[in-house]
Design an enzyme around this catalytic site. Structure first.
Site, short mmCIF file in Angstrom:
data_model
loop_
_atom_site.label_atom_id
_atom_site.label_comp_id
_atom_site.label_asym_id
_atom_site.label_seq_id
_atom_site.Cartn_x
_atom_site.Cartn_y
_atom_site.Cartn_z
N GLU A 226 -6.80 0.93 -13.19
CA GLU A 226 -8.15 1.51 -13.16
C GLU A 226 -8.07 3.02 -13.00
O GLU A 226 -7.00 3.57 -12.72
CB GLU A 226 -8.93 0.90 -12.00
CG GLU A 226 -8.25 1.10 -10.65
CD GLU A 226 -9.23 1.21 -9.51
OE1 GLU A 226 -10.05 2.14 -9.57
OE2 GLU A 226 -9.13 0.40 -8.57
N LYS B 112 -11.19 -4.88 1.38
CA LYS B 112 -11.26 -3.97 2.54
C LYS B 112 -12.03 -4.63 3.68
O LYS B 112 -12.98 -5.38 3.46
CB LYS B 112 -11.92 -2.66 2.13
CG LYS B 112 -11.13 -1.89 1.08
CD LYS B 112 -11.83 -0.59 0.71
CE LYS B 112 -11.06 0.16 -0.37
NZ LYS B 112 -11.12 -0.52 -1.68
#
Length: 396
Positions: free
Chosen positions: A37, A172
């Site tokens: 990405e 996360k």
């Protein structure tokens, strides 16, 4: 009305796609490729660390004999496999790049500005190109309080509908991890923890108390799962969660406590949506005096290395299956052509290898079909009987 399906999306993408030379050659030769990405370059890390990390990830993948394919939107085109100058350009903070999820692709292409692709957008583009494996840092997920805000990352939607393997360090801890795992299960995304237990990693922390449905310490086995997923034509993604390397775990747990402080600040400042992650990462880096950035880069490199190894195993498997399939066709595929006179009872049958002539079939009525198998021994007799039947029917 024309319905815009995923296949049409791929057709539209193809007119905008520009493949890097390395990537094009790798796709043509079925060589291992790892998609990367670009939001980590445009939004995730500050300059000059972003450019250094981008080069590090590509170098790590090449060392494993795979081809890196960093994806970004530049001047109205989708670039898959960036040049050195393009990497430098999108890493420049003066560019003011846009964070691009799937919904934003058309907007950014029309405006002809620079766009850094998120997990979701990278997955969609990688799949359109035929790239099976993608390495990133961590995925987006279900945010805490989503029952009120409905804040759920588009990454999860894409994982439920696009067959790309996403190699990451989990989700996360600022996210609601159990809800994230539940969402992935509901959308049939295969979640595999790389390691000896099923504890799902929490990005900076190697383990959380939540479990994935499967784990494997064998990368070849994971590649076999991907290959079988293709064979079964399953259209969901595969999430391969890689725990933070052991030597960084102590720092990881220290960072985790700081993250919780940053999350509170985020709420107090009423920061939401796509601005949450950049804010928290910046604050955590400030409070840990750079330790979080070092750890972040370490896990990115770890994920890239693992992804490259999986891509290599996957490439070996699919090349072998392709060659085996061709070999089977060459040795077992015998077809038959029956030649008969037009208005005579005489019929000549010839059997020729490697010549395919498919009959035209007309079915009237119920959708129930009988099959007749003609072998070498009876092909001539059947041909004569068929001609005789047609001849008698025409005379009657």
């Amino acid at each position: 009305m024309l319905r815009f399906t995923k296949s049409l999306f791929h057709q539209s993408l193809s007119s905008r796609l520009i493949l890097g030379e390395e990537v094009a050659e790798a796709l043509a030769g079925n060589k291992p490729i790892v998609a990367l990405e670009s939001t980590v370059i445009t939004h995730g890390l500050p300059s000059p660390n972003n450019l250094e990390t981008a080069k590090l990830l590509e170098s790590t993948i090449r060392k494993e004999n795979a081809i890196p394919a960093t994806i970004a939107l530049i001047n109205g085109k989708i670039k898959v496999g960036l040049t050195k100058s393009e990497l430098e350009m999108i890493a420049d903070p003066k560019i003011d790049a846009i964070k691009v999820s799937v919904r934003d692709i058309s907007n950014v292409l029309v405006k002809k500005v620079v766009g850094g692709t998120t997990v979701a957008a990278t997955m969609r583009i990688a799949h359109a190109c035929g790239i099976r494996v993608f390495a990133t840092g961590g995925i987006g997920g279900v945010h805490r309080g989503a029952e009120d805000t409905f804040d759920i990352s588009a990454d999860l939607i894409e994982l439920g509908q696009t067959p790309v393997a996403v190699v990451c360090a989990g989700a996360k801890s600022i996210l609601d991890i159990p809800k994230t795992l539940e969402f992935l299960e509901t959308h049939s995304c295969n979640v595999i923890v790389y390691g000896n237990d099923k504890n799902f990693p929490g990005f900076f922390t190697p383990k959380t108390k939540y479990f994935a449905p499967m784990n494997s310490a064998n990368l070849k086995e994971i590649a076999e799962i991907l290959a079988l997923t293709d064979l079964l034509n399953l259209q969901q993604g595969t999430l391969i969660a890689c725990p933070l390397p052991e030597k960084y775990s102590a720092v990881g747990y220290e960072i985790e406590s700081v993250i919780q402080t940053a999350v509170k600040e985020c709420k107090e400042l009423k920061i939401s949506s796509k601005e949450v992650t950049p804010f928290i990462l910046k604050r955590v880096n400030e409070m840990t005096k750079g330790k979080s950035m070092e750890t972040n880069i370490a896990l990115l490199q770890n994920n890239a290395q693992i992804a490259a190894k999986i891509a290599k195993h996957y490439s070996d498997l699919t090349v072998f299956e392709s060659k085996n399939e061709i070999s089977q066709k060459e040795t077992t595929n015998k077809s038959y052509t029956v030649k008969s006179s037009n208005k005579k009872l005489e019929s000549v049958a010839s059997v020729e290898e490697n010549e395919i002539k498919k009959p035209k079939v007309l079915c009237i009525g119920a959708a129930i079909i009988d099959f007749e198998v003609i072998t070498n021994e009876n092909v001539k007799d059947n041909a004569v009987k068929q001609d005789k039947y047609l001849f008698d029917t025409n005379n009657n």
